[in-house]
Write a protein that holds these residues in place. Structure first.
Motif, PDB file in Angstrom:
ATOM      1  N   GLY A 129       0.790  -1.209   0.000  1.00 23.94           N
ATOM      2  CA  GLY A 129       0.000   0.000   0.000  1.00 23.94           C
ATOM      3  C   GLY A 129       0.829   1.269   0.000  1.00 23.94           C
ATOM      4  N   SER A 130       0.127   2.393   0.086  1.00 22.34           N
ATOM      5  CA  SER A 130       0.770   3.705   0.096  1.00 22.34           C
ATOM      6  C   SER A 130       0.536   4.371   1.446  1.00 22.34           C
ATOM      7  CB  SER A 130       0.205   4.587  -1.015  1.00 22.34           C
ATOM      8  OG  SER A 130      -1.192   4.786  -0.834  1.00 22.34           O
ATOM      9  N   VAL A 131       1.471   5.242   1.846  1.00 19.92           N
ATOM     10  CA  VAL A 131       1.395   5.904   3.135  1.00 19.92           C
ATOM     11  C   VAL A 131       1.809   7.362   2.991  1.00 19.92           C
ATOM     12  CG1 VAL A 131       3.741   5.157   3.707  1.00 19.92           C
ATOM     13  CG2 VAL A 131       2.220   5.884   5.533  1.00 19.92           C
ATOM     14  N   GLU A 132       1.191   8.224   3.796  1.00 20.95           N
ATOM     15  CA  GLU A 132       1.584   9.627   3.896  1.00 20.95           C
ATOM     16  C   GLU A 132       1.740   9.984   5.374  1.00 20.95           C
ATOM     17  OE1 GLU A 132      -1.251  12.109   1.957  1.00 20.95           O
ATOM     18  OE2 GLU A 132      -0.513  11.641  -0.047  1.00 20.95           O
ATOM     19  N   SER A 133       2.766  10.784   5.677  1.00 19.49           N
ATOM     20  CA  SER A 133       2.977  11.279   7.032  1.00 19.49           C
ATOM     21  C   SER A 133       3.241  12.776   6.971  1.00 19.49           C
ATOM     22  CB  SER A 133       4.160  10.554   7.692  1.00 19.49           C
ATOM     23  OG  SER A 133       4.416  11.093   8.976  1.00 19.49           O
ATOM     24  N   PHE A 134       2.680  13.496   7.927  1.00 19.57           N
ATOM     25  CA  PHE A 134       2.822  14.956   7.911  1.00 19.57           C
ATOM     26  C   PHE A 134       2.604  15.488   9.322  1.00 19.57           C
ATOM     27  CE2 PHE A 134      -1.444  13.624   6.881  1.00 19.57           C
ATOM     28  CZ  PHE A 134      -2.236  14.378   7.724  1.00 19.57           C
ATOM     29  N   ASP A 135       2.886  16.752   9.503  1.00 24.97           N
ATOM     30  CA  ASP A 135       2.624  17.441  10.767  1.00 24.97           C
ATOM     31  C   ASP A 135       1.783  18.668  10.458  1.00 24.97           C
ATOM     32  OD1 ASP A 135       3.563  17.808  13.766  1.00 24.97           O
ATOM     33  OD2 ASP A 135       3.646  19.765  12.814  1.00 24.97           O
ATOM     34  N   ASN A 136       0.692  18.835  11.193  1.00 21.60           N
ATOM     35  CA  ASN A 136      -0.232  19.939  10.904  1.00 21.60           C
ATOM     36  C   ASN A 136       0.420  21.311  11.019  1.00 21.60           C
ATOM     37  OD1 ASN A 136      -2.470  18.305  10.355  1.00 21.60           O
ATOM     38  ND2 ASN A 136      -2.964  18.109  12.531  1.00 21.60           N
ATOM     39  N   LEU A 137       1.465  21.431  11.847  1.00 19.53           N
ATOM     40  CA  LEU A 137       2.109  22.730  12.054  1.00 19.53           C
ATOM     41  C   LEU A 137       2.918  23.176  10.846  1.00 19.53           C
ATOM     42  CD1 LEU A 137       2.742  25.053  14.003  1.00 19.53           C
ATOM     43  CD2 LEU A 137       4.666  23.697  14.861  1.00 19.53           C
ATOM     44  N   PHE A 138       3.629  22.209  10.198  1.00 20.44           N
ATOM     45  CA  PHE A 138       4.532  22.549   9.092  1.00 20.44           C
ATOM     46  C   PHE A 138       3.938  22.267   7.716  1.00 20.44           C
ATOM     47  CE2 PHE A 138       7.163  22.068  12.788  1.00 20.44           C
ATOM     48  CZ  PHE A 138       8.143  23.027  12.649  1.00 20.44           C
ATOM     49  N   GLY A 139       3.034  21.323   7.621  1.00 25.57           N
ATOM     50  CA  GLY A 139       2.364  21.040   6.364  1.00 25.57           C
ATOM     51  C   GLY A 139       3.234  20.398   5.304  1.00 25.57           C
ATOM     52  N   ILE A 140       4.314  19.716   5.701  1.00 20.80           N
ATOM     53  CA  ILE A 140       5.196  19.022   4.756  1.00 20.80           C
ATOM     54  C   ILE A 140       4.942  17.525   4.868  1.00 20.80           C
ATOM     55  CG2 ILE A 140       7.581  18.589   4.070  1.00 20.80           C
ATOM     56  CD1 ILE A 140       8.314  21.269   5.313  1.00 20.80           C
ATOM     57  N   THR A 141       4.785  16.859   3.737  1.00 20.33           N
ATOM     58  CA  THR A 141       4.365  15.462   3.730  1.00 20.33           C
ATOM     59  C   THR A 141       5.463  14.543   3.211  1.00 20.33           C
ATOM     60  OG1 THR A 141       2.060  16.105   3.366  1.00 20.33           O
ATOM     61  CG2 THR A 141       2.669  13.837   2.825  1.00 20.33           C
TER      62      THR A 141
END
Length: 205
Positions: free
Chosen positions: A32-44
């Motif tokens: 499968g595919s995955v995405e990780s990010f942080d709401n403060l910085f918005g970089i995925t």
């Protein structure tokens, strides 16, 4: 035409010959595919990869329905997330997960058995991911995030209380249980979202 429709409905609603009630386990593979990010910085960061799967559950039945609790796991051997093609091993551009080592899911299973040996089912529960999150451009620390997990699938009855399962799984882990920490007071809450397809061979004990 009416006779054909009635016959099809009878087949779909009849009691199937499926794995017995009780404890079962299984092994499988997922991709499968995955995405990780942080709401403060918005970089995925993102990636696609495969994992070795394990499943343990308990099955109960009532009429043409089955249900029960299940523990499901995916173990990733080498799965590094990237930002625009750049892995964390080179440089991390944001506070996201750099790697994921395992996903664990505790979920309930509800399904319907058909006379031809097929079963349709759905699951819902709580899951967690364990991984390494970037704490600077070149350092990482362990993080654990949890949240909703759900799936839809079909499984086919095989011989001697076994079955072959295929399911589409969605994980949305936005609860931070362990924050990656740089040791100097900086920590953050990486989000994790994944979509995968998993094939599992199940066997009753």
């Amino acid at each position: 035409m009416r006779m054909m429709t009635a016959t099809m409905l009878a087949v779909m609603t009849a009691t199937g010959v499926q794995a017995e009630e009780g404890l079962y386990g299984g092994i499988g593979l997922s991709y499968g595919s995955v995405e990780s990010f942080d709401n403060l910085f918005g970089i995925t960061s993102e990636d696609e990869g495969a994992a070795f799967g394990m499943t343990l559950g308990y099955r109960s039945e009532k009429a043409q329905f089955f249900f029960g609790p299940e523990l499901d796991a995916d173990i990733f051997l080498d799965d590094e997330l990237e930002f625009i093609g750049t892995p964390c091993a080179s440089v991390a551009f944001g506070p996201y997960y750099c790697t994921r080592s395992a996903v664990f899911r505790l979920r309930g299973v509800v399904g319907h058995t058909f006379a031809n040996g097929y079963e349709l089912f759905g699951t819902a529960g709580y899951g967690v991911v364990i991984g390494q999150g970037a704490t600077s451009s070149f350092t990482t620390d362990r993080g654990i995030s949890g949240g909703l997990t759900a799936s839809l699938g079909v499984q086919r009855d095989l011989a001697s209380g076994s079955a072959l399962r295929v399911e589409a799984i969605y994980d949305d882990f936005s609860d931070t249980l362990v924050r990656p920490d740089d040791g100097f007071g900086f920590s953050y809450e990486p989000q994790y979202e994944a979509k995968s397809v998993k094939v599992t061979y199940l066997k009753a004990f």
